[in-house]
Design a protein around this motif. Structure first.
Motif, PDB file in Angstrom:
ATOM      1  N   TRP A 165       0.863  -1.164   0.000  1.00 26.67           N
ATOM      2  CA  TRP A 165       0.000   0.000   0.000  1.00 26.67           C
ATOM      3  C   TRP A 165       0.904   1.219   0.000  1.00 26.67           C
ATOM      4  CZ3 TRP A 165      -1.128  -4.543   2.260  1.00 26.67           C
ATOM      5  CH2 TRP A 165      -2.374  -5.078   1.979  1.00 26.67           C
ATOM      6  N   CYS A 166       0.655   2.112  -0.949  1.00 26.10           N
ATOM      7  CA  CYS A 166       1.512   3.286  -1.116  1.00 26.10           C
ATOM      8  C   CYS A 166       0.755   4.558  -0.779  1.00 26.10           C
ATOM      9  CB  CYS A 166       2.003   3.373  -2.560  1.00 26.10           C
ATOM     10  SG  CYS A 166       3.011   1.959  -3.036  1.00 26.10           S
ATOM     11  N   ASP A 167       1.482   5.538  -0.277  1.00 23.63           N
ATOM     12  CA  ASP A 167       0.938   6.871  -0.052  1.00 23.63           C
ATOM     13  C   ASP A 167       0.669   7.486  -1.421  1.00 23.63           C
ATOM     14  OD1 ASP A 167       1.171   9.852   0.044  1.00 23.63           O
ATOM     15  OD2 ASP A 167       1.337   9.452   2.192  1.00 23.63           O
ATOM     16  N   PRO A 168      -0.568   7.902  -1.702  1.00 25.79           N
ATOM     17  CA  PRO A 168      -0.881   8.424  -3.039  1.00 25.79           C
ATOM     18  C   PRO A 168      -0.151   9.730  -3.364  1.00 25.79           C
ATOM     19  CG  PRO A 168      -2.783   8.618  -1.582  1.00 25.79           C
ATOM     20  CD  PRO A 168      -1.730   7.852  -0.830  1.00 25.79           C
ATOM     21  N   ALA A 188      -0.698 -14.647   7.336  1.00 19.72           N
ATOM     22  CA  ALA A 188      -0.879 -13.253   6.947  1.00 19.72           C
ATOM     23  C   ALA A 188      -0.077 -12.399   7.909  1.00 19.72           C
ATOM     24  CB  ALA A 188      -2.351 -12.853   6.995  1.00 19.72           C
ATOM     25  N   GLY A 189       0.752 -11.549   7.371  1.00 20.77           N
ATOM     26  CA  GLY A 189       1.548 -10.647   8.192  1.00 20.77           C
ATOM     27  C   GLY A 189       1.593  -9.280   7.558  1.00 20.77           C
ATOM     28  N   SER A 190       1.595  -8.262   8.388  1.00 19.29           N
ATOM     29  CA  SER A 190       1.672  -6.876   7.942  1.00 19.29           C
ATOM     30  C   SER A 190       3.030  -6.325   8.358  1.00 19.29           C
ATOM     31  CB  SER A 190       0.544  -6.078   8.598  1.00 19.29           C
ATOM     32  OG  SER A 190       0.700  -4.718   8.340  1.00 19.29           O
ATOM     33  N   TYR A 191       3.739  -5.712   7.434  1.00 14.45           N
ATOM     34  CA  TYR A 191       5.107  -5.246   7.664  1.00 14.45           C
ATOM     35  C   TYR A 191       5.195  -3.743   7.457  1.00 14.45           C
ATOM     36  CZ  TYR A 191       6.164 -10.185   7.180  1.00 14.45           C
ATOM     37  OH  TYR A 191       6.194 -11.538   7.348  1.00 14.45           O
ATOM     38  N   SER A 192       5.899  -3.069   8.367  1.00 12.58           N
ATOM     39  CA  SER A 192       6.128  -1.632   8.252  1.00 12.58           C
ATOM     40  C   SER A 192       7.384  -1.276   9.042  1.00 12.58           C
ATOM     41  CB  SER A 192       4.908  -0.839   8.766  1.00 12.58           C
ATOM     42  OG  SER A 192       4.671  -1.137  10.123  1.00 12.58           O
ATOM     43  N   VAL A 193       7.696  -0.004   9.076  1.00 14.62           N
ATOM     44  CA  VAL A 193       8.847   0.495   9.833  1.00 14.62           C
ATOM     45  C   VAL A 193       8.314   1.368  10.954  1.00 14.62           C
ATOM     46  CG1 VAL A 193      10.940   1.910   9.703  1.00 14.62           C
ATOM     47  CG2 VAL A 193      10.325   0.411   7.801  1.00 14.62           C
ATOM     48  N   CYS A 194       8.931   1.263  12.148  1.00 14.07           N
ATOM     49  CA  CYS A 194       8.487   2.059  13.288  1.00 14.07           C
ATOM     50  C   CYS A 194       9.688   2.382  14.171  1.00 14.07           C
ATOM     51  CB  CYS A 194       7.430   1.318  14.089  1.00 14.07           C
ATOM     52  SG  CYS A 194       8.083  -0.090  15.014  1.00 14.07           S
ATOM     53  N   VAL A 210      10.147 -10.866  -8.193  1.00 11.23           N
ATOM     54  CA  VAL A 210       9.107 -10.943  -9.214  1.00 11.23           C
ATOM     55  C   VAL A 210       8.599  -9.527  -9.396  1.00 11.23           C
ATOM     56  CG1 VAL A 210       6.826 -11.863  -9.797  1.00 11.23           C
ATOM     57  CG2 VAL A 210       8.470 -13.291  -8.583  1.00 11.23           C
ATOM     58  N   VAL A 211       8.702  -9.003 -10.604  1.00  9.03           N
ATOM     59  CA  VAL A 211       8.300  -7.625 -10.861  1.00  9.03           C
ATOM     60  C   VAL A 211       6.801  -7.601 -11.138  1.00  9.03           C
ATOM     61  CG1 VAL A 211       8.612  -5.612 -12.334  1.00  9.03           C
ATOM     62  CG2 VAL A 211      10.562  -7.064 -11.768  1.00  9.03           C
ATOM     63  N   ASN A 212       6.097  -6.766 -10.344  1.00 14.11           N
ATOM     64  CA  ASN A 212       4.653  -6.599 -10.494  1.00 14.11           C
ATOM     65  C   ASN A 212       4.371  -5.127 -10.300  1.00 14.11           C
ATOM     66  OD1 ASN A 212       1.888  -6.512 -10.344  1.00 14.11           O
ATOM     67  ND2 ASN A 212       1.703  -8.207  -8.912  1.00 14.11           N
ATOM     68  N   SER A 213       3.861  -4.456 -11.293  1.00 13.87           N
ATOM     69  CA  SER A 213       3.669  -3.002 -11.215  1.00 13.87           C
ATOM     70  C   SER A 213       2.394  -2.604 -10.489  1.00 13.87           C
ATOM     71  CB  SER A 213       3.644  -2.423 -12.638  1.00 13.87           C
ATOM     72  OG  SER A 213       2.571  -2.965 -13.366  1.00 13.87           O
ATOM     73  N   GLN A 214       1.606  -3.566 -10.026  1.00  9.88           N
ATOM     74  CA  GLN A 214       0.361  -3.233  -9.336  1.00  9.88           C
ATOM     75  C   GLN A 214       0.627  -3.024  -7.857  1.00  9.88           C
ATOM     76  OE1 GLN A 214      -2.207  -6.497 -10.229  1.00  9.88           O
ATOM     77  NE2 GLN A 214      -2.725  -5.696 -12.241  1.00  9.88           N
ATOM     78  N   ALA A 215       0.318  -1.841  -7.354  1.00  8.15           N
ATOM     79  CA  ALA A 215       0.429  -1.532  -5.929  1.00  8.15           C
ATOM     80  C   ALA A 215      -0.834  -0.790  -5.529  1.00  8.15           C
ATOM     81  CB  ALA A 215       1.663  -0.694  -5.644  1.00  8.15           C
ATOM     82  N   ALA A 216      -1.394  -1.137  -4.415  1.00  6.29           N
ATOM     83  CA  ALA A 216      -2.617  -0.487  -3.931  1.00  6.29           C
ATOM     84  C   ALA A 216      -2.291   0.837  -3.258  1.00  6.29           C
ATOM     85  CB  ALA A 216      -3.335  -1.407  -2.957  1.00  6.29           C
ATOM     86  N   SER A 217      -3.191   1.786  -3.344  1.00  3.16           N
ATOM     87  CA  SER A 217      -3.033   3.069  -2.656  1.00  3.16           C
ATOM     88  C   SER A 217      -3.986   3.140  -1.488  1.00  3.16           C
ATOM     89  CB  SER A 217      -3.350   4.225  -3.620  1.00  3.16           C
ATOM     90  OG  SER A 217      -2.409   4.279  -4.651  1.00  3.16           O
ATOM     91  N   ILE A 218      -3.525   3.807  -0.424  1.00  4.21           N
ATOM     92  CA  ILE A 218      -4.421   4.013   0.721  1.00  4.21           C
ATOM     93  C   ILE A 218      -4.680   5.499   0.877  1.00  4.21           C
ATOM     94  CG2 ILE A 218      -3.724   1.948   1.947  1.00  4.21           C
ATOM     95  CD1 ILE A 218      -1.971   3.726   3.696  1.00  4.21           C
TER      96      ILE A 218
END
Length: 153
Positions: free
Chosen positions: A8-11, A34-40, A145-153
């Motif tokens: 999920w990317c910042d629009p 299922a795991g959610s990954y981020s930096v904190c 694996v290159v995939n250009s689809q990324a969701a925006s939040i």
């Protein structure tokens, strides 16, 4: 088993805000992992940490891992600290009315060591310890694996 990494990317900035790794059993479409990954940042460590969140009934497990770059070009993340506010394992239980309880689990530790391998491949050694005893050791091989689809939040 299928494996998908979703971002999920910042629009506005286009930077990745959150990444999820989901593995499903193909025969039933049941989610196995299922795991959610981020930096904190955490109070007990001066540098950013990797934050991994796993859903559990009535709460979640949070693993805060401190990163380390090695001289040989490899990389490690480790969940080891001394207490609440340090990198490590946390269990969170959600109660009624928005109340939550958190517990630092000092006896549970994890490390992942990632290093270059054959052409366009990296490998990882993933180890978990409980009460000072190694109880799980996994070895991964990963390819981009290159995939250009990324969701925006």
């Amino acid at each position: 088993i299928s494996s998908a990494v979703l971002q999920w990317c910042d629009p506005d900035s286009g930077s990745v805000v959150q990444t999820a790794w989901v593995r499903e059993l193909k025969a039933t479409n049941n989610v196995l992992y299922a795991g959610s990954y981020s930096v904190c940042r955490v109070p007990g460590y001066r540098l950013p940490c990797v934050k991994v969140v796993f859903p559990l009934p009535n709460g979640n497990a949070i693993v805060l891992m401190k990163p380390e770059a090695h001289a040989d070009g490899s990389f490690s993340v480790t969940s080891a600290g001394r207490g609440f506010g340090d990198p490590g394992f946390y269990f969170v239980v959600h109660g009624e009315g928005g109340i939550a309880w958190a517990r630092y689990v000092r006896s549970l530790k994890e490390s992942i060591h990632v290093y270059a391998a054959e052409h366009e491949t990296v490998r990882a050694d993933h180890i978990l310890w409980l009460w000072g005893l190694q109880f799980l050791r996994l070895h991964y091989r990963m390819r981009l694996v290159v995939n250009s689809q990324a969701a925006s939040i």
